[in-house]
Design a protein around this motif. Structure first.
Motif, PDB file in Angstrom:
ATOM      1  N   GLY A  11     -38.303 -58.571   3.704  1.00  0.00           N
ATOM      2  CA  GLY A  11     -37.002 -58.000   4.026  1.00  0.00           C
ATOM      3  C   GLY A  11     -36.258 -57.507   2.806  1.00  0.00           C
ATOM      4  N   SER A  29     -39.982 -54.732  15.732  1.00  0.00           N
ATOM      5  CA  SER A  29     -38.615 -55.156  15.480  1.00  0.00           C
ATOM      6  C   SER A  29     -37.794 -54.064  14.820  1.00  0.00           C
ATOM      7  N   ASP A  30     -38.415 -53.097  14.145  1.00  0.00           N
ATOM      8  CA  ASP A  30     -37.664 -52.018  13.511  1.00  0.00           C
ATOM      9  C   ASP A  30     -37.113 -51.049  14.540  1.00  0.00           C
ATOM     10  N   GLU A  32     -35.954 -51.799  17.505  1.00  0.00           N
ATOM     11  CA  GLU A  32     -34.893 -52.381  18.309  1.00  0.00           C
ATOM     12  C   GLU A  32     -33.531 -51.992  17.749  1.00  0.00           C
ATOM     13  N   ASP A  35     -30.448 -56.742  16.019  1.00  0.00           N
ATOM     14  CA  ASP A  35     -31.230 -57.789  15.386  1.00  0.00           C
ATOM     15  C   ASP A  35     -30.897 -59.106  16.069  1.00  0.00           C
ATOM     16  N   TYR A  38     -30.547 -62.377  13.985  1.00  0.00           N
ATOM     17  CA  TYR A  38     -29.344 -62.610  13.174  1.00  0.00           C
ATOM     18  C   TYR A  38     -28.325 -63.455  13.934  1.00  0.00           C
ATOM     19  N   SER A  41     -29.366 -66.934  13.183  1.00  0.00           N
ATOM     20  CA  SER A  41     -29.546 -67.296  11.774  1.00  0.00           C
ATOM     21  C   SER A  41     -28.347 -68.077  11.265  1.00  0.00           C
ATOM     22  N   HIS A  93     -24.789 -56.249  10.061  1.00  0.00           N
ATOM     23  CA  HIS A  93     -26.054 -56.990  10.135  1.00  0.00           C
ATOM     24  C   HIS A  93     -26.671 -56.935  11.530  1.00  0.00           C
ATOM     25  N   ILE A  94     -25.855 -57.043  12.560  1.00  0.00           N
ATOM     26  CA  ILE A  94     -26.376 -57.053  13.930  1.00  0.00           C
ATOM     27  C   ILE A  94     -27.071 -55.739  14.262  1.00  0.00           C
ATOM     28  N   ARG A  96     -28.133 -53.501  12.105  1.00  0.00           N
ATOM     29  CA  ARG A  96     -29.001 -53.099  10.980  1.00  0.00           C
ATOM     30  C   ARG A  96     -28.534 -51.791  10.324  1.00  0.00           C
ATOM     31  N   ARG A  99     -29.779 -50.738   6.784  1.00  0.00           N
ATOM     32  CA  ARG A  99     -31.050 -50.027   6.570  1.00  0.00           C
ATOM     33  C   ARG A  99     -30.860 -48.520   6.542  1.00  0.00           C
TER      34      ARG A  99
END
Length: 173
Positions: A11, A29-30, A32, A35, A38, A41, A93-94, A96, A99
């Motif tokens: 990651g 997973s990319d 989707e 995430d 998360y 996590s 974060h949720i 992504r 990225r």
């Protein structure tokens, strides 16, 4: 015996060669939108706990009779600004977004947010506690402010640990 190169997917960006397109597109997973990992996590649950404690502190102070408008106005502004910024990073974060927007150093931005926000929240909580005059709602608001401060320090530490240790270890590899 084959001595071909192996691609190990992590990651963290290591600055090395990119993964082949076939390996990148085969990861489900990319593709989707959200995430889901998360949510479960430690960092995700910590952000949710921070948002809940900030919201409870804000509501406690807002529903209490004030004796010092400036102290509690400052507390309310700081708690709401922190809550909005934590929600912003949670959404980053949720979904992504980090990225797609690679021009921003997200770990550094999050670390700086926690550094500044934690200091302001600590000051606001100290002022709110000192001016509470034993009114239960104001004491509860200050208490949840201190709880949110502790949770923010934990997030700041984990953000620092991830961003600085990962970058320093990738320099030498």
């Amino acid at each position: 015996m084959s001595h071909g190169a192996r691609v190990i997917r992590t990651g963290v960006s290591s600055g090395g060669p990119a993964a082949p397109p076939a390996a990148a597109s085969s990861a489900g997973s990319d593709a989707e939108l959200m995430d889901g990992a998360y949510f479960r996590s430690c960092a995700g649950m910590l952000k949710v706990a921070q948002m809940i404690s900030l919201l409870i502190g804000f509501i406690s102070v807002n529903s209490s009779p004030w004796t010092d408008n400036s102290a509690y106005s400052y507390f309310q502004i700081v708690t709401m600004c922190d809550l909005v910024m934590i929600l912003f990073f949670y959404i980053i974060h949720i979904f992504r977004i980090y990225r797609k927007l690679t021009c921003v150093s997200w770990p550094l931005a999050e670390f700086l947010h926690y550094l500044i926000g934690t200091i302001l929240l600590l000051i606001a909580s100290i002022v709110a506690a000192s001016k509470s005059y034993n009114l239960t709602g104001l004491v509860a608001g200050a208490t949840f402010g201190f709880l949110a401060t502790i949770l923010c320090v934990l997030s700041m530490w984990s953000s620092y640990k991830v961003s600085c240790i990962t970058q320093s270890s990738s320099k030498y590899h």
